[in-house]
Design a protein around this motif. Structure first.
Motif, PDB file in Angstrom:
ATOM      1  N   MET A 282      -1.107  -8.287  -3.774  1.00 52.06           N
ATOM      2  CA  MET A 282      -2.665  -7.402  -4.090  1.00 52.06           C
ATOM      3  C   MET A 282      -3.646  -8.360  -5.108  1.00 52.06           C
ATOM      4  SD  MET A 282      -3.034  -3.618  -5.939  1.00 52.06           S
ATOM      5  CE  MET A 282      -3.141  -3.156  -4.285  1.00 52.06           C
ATOM      6  N   THR A 283      -4.834  -7.824  -4.663  1.00 47.76           N
ATOM      7  CA  THR A 283      -5.279  -9.061  -5.603  1.00 47.76           C
ATOM      8  C   THR A 283      -5.702  -9.468  -7.077  1.00 47.76           C
ATOM      9  OG1 THR A 283      -7.121  -9.323  -3.706  1.00 47.76           O
ATOM     10  CG2 THR A 283      -8.296 -10.265  -5.150  1.00 47.76           C
ATOM     11  N   LEU A 284      -5.703  -9.565  -7.956  1.00 48.08           N
ATOM     12  CA  LEU A 284      -6.047  -9.335  -9.670  1.00 48.08           C
ATOM     13  C   LEU A 284      -6.938  -9.164 -10.301  1.00 48.08           C
ATOM     14  CD1 LEU A 284      -2.570 -10.858 -10.109  1.00 48.08           C
ATOM     15  CD2 LEU A 284      -2.883  -8.366 -10.015  1.00 48.08           C
ATOM     16  N   PRO A 285      -7.456  -8.823 -12.037  1.00 46.63           N
ATOM     17  CA  PRO A 285      -8.647  -9.152 -11.858  1.00 46.63           C
ATOM     18  C   PRO A 285      -9.128 -10.260 -12.196  1.00 46.63           C
ATOM     19  CG  PRO A 285      -6.847  -7.867 -13.661  1.00 46.63           C
ATOM     20  CD  PRO A 285      -6.144  -8.355 -12.070  1.00 46.63           C
ATOM     21  N   ARG A 286     -10.390 -10.204 -11.994  1.00 47.89           N
ATOM     22  CA  ARG A 286     -11.647 -10.716 -12.809  1.00 47.89           C
ATOM     23  C   ARG A 286     -11.987 -10.238 -13.619  1.00 47.89           C
ATOM     24  NH1 ARG A 286     -17.215 -12.134 -13.498  1.00 47.89           N
ATOM     25  NH2 ARG A 286     -17.255  -9.847 -12.804  1.00 47.89           N
ATOM     26  N   ARG A 287     -12.550  -8.860 -14.306  1.00 42.52           N
ATOM     27  CA  ARG A 287     -12.501  -8.248 -14.883  1.00 42.52           C
ATOM     28  C   ARG A 287     -13.049  -6.770 -14.920  1.00 42.52           C
ATOM     29  NH1 ARG A 287     -19.507  -9.586 -16.318  1.00 42.52           N
ATOM     30  NH2 ARG A 287     -19.595 -10.309 -14.622  1.00 42.52           N
ATOM     31  N   LEU A 288     -12.823  -6.054 -15.782  1.00 36.96           N
ATOM     32  CA  LEU A 288     -13.394  -4.360 -15.990  1.00 36.96           C
ATOM     33  C   LEU A 288     -14.550  -4.498 -16.235  1.00 36.96           C
ATOM     34  CD1 LEU A 288     -10.370  -2.677 -17.573  1.00 36.96           C
ATOM     35  CD2 LEU A 288     -11.008  -2.867 -15.081  1.00 36.96           C
ATOM     36  N   CYS A 289     -15.274  -3.176 -15.480  1.00 36.67           N
ATOM     37  CA  CYS A 289     -16.708  -2.568 -16.070  1.00 36.67           C
ATOM     38  C   CYS A 289     -17.272  -1.684 -17.054  1.00 36.67           C
ATOM     39  CB  CYS A 289     -17.304  -2.718 -14.634  1.00 36.67           C
ATOM     40  SG  CYS A 289     -19.008  -2.044 -14.687  1.00 36.67           S
ATOM     41  N   HIS A 290     -17.464  -1.798 -18.338  1.00 36.76           N
ATOM     42  CA  HIS A 290     -17.148  -0.612 -18.833  1.00 36.76           C
ATOM     43  C   HIS A 290     -18.767  -0.260 -19.124  1.00 36.76           C
ATOM     44  CE1 HIS A 290     -12.929  -1.008 -20.062  1.00 36.76           C
ATOM     45  NE2 HIS A 290     -13.824  -2.350 -19.889  1.00 36.76           N
TER      46      HIS A 290
ATOM     47  N   PRO B 222     -11.590  -7.979  -6.849  1.00 41.38           N
ATOM     48  CA  PRO B 222     -11.574  -6.502  -7.551  1.00 41.38           C
ATOM     49  C   PRO B 222     -10.250  -6.715  -8.710  1.00 41.38           C
ATOM     50  CG  PRO B 222     -10.997  -6.590  -5.063  1.00 41.38           C
ATOM     51  CD  PRO B 222     -10.829  -8.032  -5.610  1.00 41.38           C
ATOM     52  N   VAL B 223     -10.258  -6.187  -9.140  1.00 44.30           N
ATOM     53  CA  VAL B 223      -9.911  -5.938 -10.106  1.00 44.30           C
ATOM     54  C   VAL B 223      -8.295  -4.871 -10.651  1.00 44.30           C
ATOM     55  CG1 VAL B 223     -10.051  -4.598 -13.260  1.00 44.30           C
ATOM     56  CG2 VAL B 223     -11.674  -6.286 -12.126  1.00 44.30           C
ATOM     57  N   GLY B 224      -7.244  -5.022 -10.305  1.00 48.19           N
ATOM     58  CA  GLY B 224      -6.225  -5.061 -10.452  1.00 48.19           C
ATOM     59  C   GLY B 224      -5.891  -3.548  -9.347  1.00 48.19           C
ATOM     60  N   GLU B 225      -5.443  -2.324 -10.017  1.00 44.29           N
ATOM     61  CA  GLU B 225      -5.101  -1.145  -8.957  1.00 44.29           C
ATOM     62  C   GLU B 225      -6.620  -1.064  -8.474  1.00 44.29           C
ATOM     63  OE1 GLU B 225      -2.332  -0.778  -7.180  1.00 44.29           O
ATOM     64  OE2 GLU B 225      -0.900  -2.380  -8.116  1.00 44.29           O
ATOM     65  N   PRO B 226      -6.558   0.222  -7.048  1.00 44.13           N
ATOM     66  CA  PRO B 226      -7.611   0.301  -7.304  1.00 44.13           C
ATOM     67  C   PRO B 226      -8.099   1.858  -8.278  1.00 44.13           C
ATOM     68  CG  PRO B 226      -6.888   0.201  -5.448  1.00 44.13           C
ATOM     69  CD  PRO B 226      -5.669  -0.639  -6.068  1.00 44.13           C
ATOM     70  N   GLN B 227      -9.383   1.979  -8.182  1.00 48.33           N
ATOM     71  CA  GLN B 227      -9.336   3.392  -9.834  1.00 48.33           C
ATOM     72  C   GLN B 227      -9.188   4.618  -8.527  1.00 48.33           C
ATOM     73  OE1 GLN B 227     -10.653   0.481 -10.641  1.00 48.33           O
ATOM     74  NE2 GLN B 227     -10.014   0.678 -12.004  1.00 48.33           N
ATOM     75  N   SER B 228      -9.873   4.607  -7.238  1.00 43.60           N
ATOM     76  CA  SER B 228      -9.428   5.721  -6.171  1.00 43.60           C
ATOM     77  C   SER B 228      -8.803   5.498  -5.485  1.00 43.60           C
ATOM     78  CB  SER B 228     -10.856   6.345  -6.138  1.00 43.60           C
ATOM     79  OG  SER B 228     -11.062   7.384  -5.403  1.00 43.60           O
ATOM     80  N   VAL B 229      -7.987   6.151  -4.180  1.00 39.68           N
ATOM     81  CA  VAL B 229      -7.998   6.024  -3.266  1.00 39.68           C
ATOM     82  C   VAL B 229      -7.244   7.244  -2.502  1.00 39.68           C
ATOM     83  CG1 VAL B 229      -5.141   5.181  -1.657  1.00 39.68           C
ATOM     84  CG2 VAL B 229      -6.073   4.368  -4.181  1.00 39.68           C
TER      85      VAL B 229
END
Length: 260
Positions: A1-9, A237-244
């Motif tokens: 799986m594609t790994l993160p660049r950054r999270l959006c806060h 994308p950043v890590g695992e999806p937030q919604s599946v």
């Protein structure tokens, strides 16, 4: 799986996008006179959080990123398109039926209309792809694709042919779960969209659609190997999806386009 660049806060979201959250409207009148009809079946919805600053330059004029609690999202949505039809004519069985995978963003215009913006749409039928690109100026790509089901497990594969980047791909495997009786605010935000923002011959356009509320199911992501998001000009994308999520699908009607 594609790994993160950054999270959006939310604390990194520019003040421009810190607007009060409006309630996503109910579905439009399903009796609207259709310009086009189709069904979307066996949908896999994958969503990652994104920074509105990354998304804003990619949206049509007159729109801005739509946000929930200061965060916007990038969607990777794979499904089966079924029987595209014009006006009230029957849908086309072969040319109007094919797998599709799109990368989409979430938008809002000055009228408060919430929609989606497609960064890419991969489909396996060359003629519909050519028509969509030349007539409607939509970013369709011709790809080698398949959707396979074994019991409660679905596998969606896509490898791009043309135009490029040639070889851009996705492979999504998920297992469907229980129906969702009451979607969360995030699930509603990501799926309750009744229109598309786009640009047609250099002019912004809003294309409304009408369909029943999504029958949504929980889903467990087993595998996701893709580079369609970065091929669409977005950060990885950043890590695992937030919604599946999974949906068996809906019948859709598109109305007449309007200016944003």
């Amino acid at each position: 799986m594609t790994l993160p660049r950054r999270l959006c806060h939310a604390d990194r979201v520019p003040p421009t996008f810190r607007t009060p959250q409006a309630v996503t409207p109910d579905p439009p009148d399903p009796a609207m006179s259709p310009l086009m009809t189709q069904s979307w079946l066996d949908l896999a919805f994958l969503h990652w959080a994104a920074d509105p600053e990354d998304v804003a330059p990619l949206l049509p004029a007159g729109t801005e990123p739509d946000t929930l609690d200061g965060v916007t999202y990038v969607g990777l949505v794979a499904f089966r398109m079924y029987r595209i039809g014009w006006l009230r004519l029957p849908g086309i069985p072969y040319l109007g039926t094919f797998p599709e995978t799109n990368v989409r963003l979430y938008s809002r215009d000055a009228h408060g209309r919430r929609g989606v913006v497609f960064r890419s749409l991969d489909a396996s039928r060359l003629i519909p792809v050519a028509v969509a690109r030349t007539v409607f100026r939509l970013p369709y790509r011709w790809s080698r694709m398949a959707v396979r089901r074994e019991a409660d497990t679905l596998t969606y594969t896509s490898t791009r042919r043309a135009p490029g980047p040639r070889g851009a791909r996705s492979r999504i495997v998920l297992r469907t779960g229980a129906p969702i009786d009451r979607p969360t605010p995030l699930e509603h935000f990501l799926t309750a969209r009744w229109g598309m923002h786009s640009t047609f011959h250099g002019r912004p356009m809003y294309l409304p659609n009408a369909h029943p509320r999504w029958p949504l199911h929980r889903a467990r992501l087993i595998e996701c190997d893709e580079d369609l998001v970065t091929a669409a000009g977005l950060p990885a994308p950043v890590g695992e999806p937030q919604s599946v999520l999974y949906s068996p699908g809906v019948r859709v009607r598109f109305g007449r386009p309007a200016r944003p």
